[in-house]
Motif scaffolding. Structure first.
Motif, short mmCIF file in Angstrom:
data_model
loop_
_atom_site.label_atom_id
_atom_site.label_comp_id
_atom_site.label_asym_id
_atom_site.label_seq_id
_atom_site.Cartn_x
_atom_site.Cartn_y
_atom_site.Cartn_z
N UNK A 109 0.82 -1.21 0.00
CA UNK A 109 0.00 0.00 0.00
C UNK A 109 0.85 1.26 0.00
N UNK A 110 1.96 1.23 0.72
CA UNK A 110 2.88 2.38 0.75
C UNK A 110 3.47 2.62 -0.64
N UNK A 111 3.85 1.54 -1.34
CA UNK A 111 4.41 1.67 -2.69
C UNK A 111 3.36 2.22 -3.65
N UNK A 112 2.12 1.76 -3.53
CA UNK A 112 1.05 2.27 -4.41
C UNK A 112 0.84 3.75 -4.16
N UNK A 113 0.84 4.16 -2.91
CA UNK A 113 0.64 5.57 -2.57
C UNK A 113 1.79 6.42 -3.12
N UNK A 114 3.03 5.94 -2.99
CA UNK A 114 4.18 6.66 -3.54
C UNK A 114 4.06 6.76 -5.06
N UNK A 115 3.64 5.68 -5.70
CA UNK A 115 3.51 5.68 -7.14
C UNK A 115 2.44 6.68 -7.59
N UNK A 116 1.32 6.74 -6.86
CA UNK A 116 0.26 7.69 -7.19
C UNK A 116 0.73 9.13 -6.98
#
Length: 120
Positions: A109-116
Motif C-alpha cells: 500500500x505504501x508503494x502504491x501511494x508513492x507511485x500515485x
C-alpha cells in the motif's frame, strides 16, 4: 460449552502458555522472539491450536518452532498445574504469519501511494 466460557478458556490458556514459554522453557534452540497470538480450544476441550508468531531469520524460526513442538508435553503438564480444568487439551502448535502478511500488505500500500504521488 458457551461462547463466553470458551473465550475465557482461550484467553487464559494464551496467557499461561505465554508465561510458560517466556519463563520456564530453557531450550537452547529458542533463538527467535516468540509470542502466542491466538489459542483455539475445541468444544470438547480435547485439542487446542496454539498460534505462535516468531521473529527472526528463517533458520531460527524453524529451530524455535521445532523446539516448541517438542516441548508441547511439558507446556501441557505446566498448564495442568496452573489452570483448573478437568482435561487439559492436547496442544497443536502452528506458525502464525499474519503479522508478516500485514507488514507485506502495508508495504504494498505504501508503494502504491508513492507511485500515485509521483504520477501527480
Amino acid at each position: 460449552m458457551s461462547k463466553y466460557r470458551s473465550g475465557r478458556i482461550n484467553e487464559e490458556m494464551k496467557k499461561e502458555i505465554s508465561n510458560i514459554i517466556r519463563s520456564d522453557i530453557k531450550d537452547p534452540r529458542f533463538t527467535a522472539m516468540t509470542s502466542v497470538t491466538k489459542v483455539e480450544v475445541t468444544r470438547d476441550l480435547s485439542y487446542a491450536k496454539v498460534y505462535v508468531s516468531l521473529y527472526g531469520n528463517n533458520k531460527s524460526k524453524e529451530e524455535t518452532l521445532e523446539a516448541l513442538k517438542n516441548s508441547s508435553g511439558f507446556i501441557r503438564r505446566e498448564l495442568g498445574h496452573r489452570i483448573r480444568l478437568r482435561n487439559i487439551p492436547e496442544l497443536i502448535i502452528e506458525l502464525d504469519n499474519t503479522i508478516e502478511q500485514g507488514m507485506h500488505i502495508d508495504e504494498l500500500l505504501r508503494k502504491i501511494k508513492e507511485h500515485e504521488n509521483n504520477d501527480n
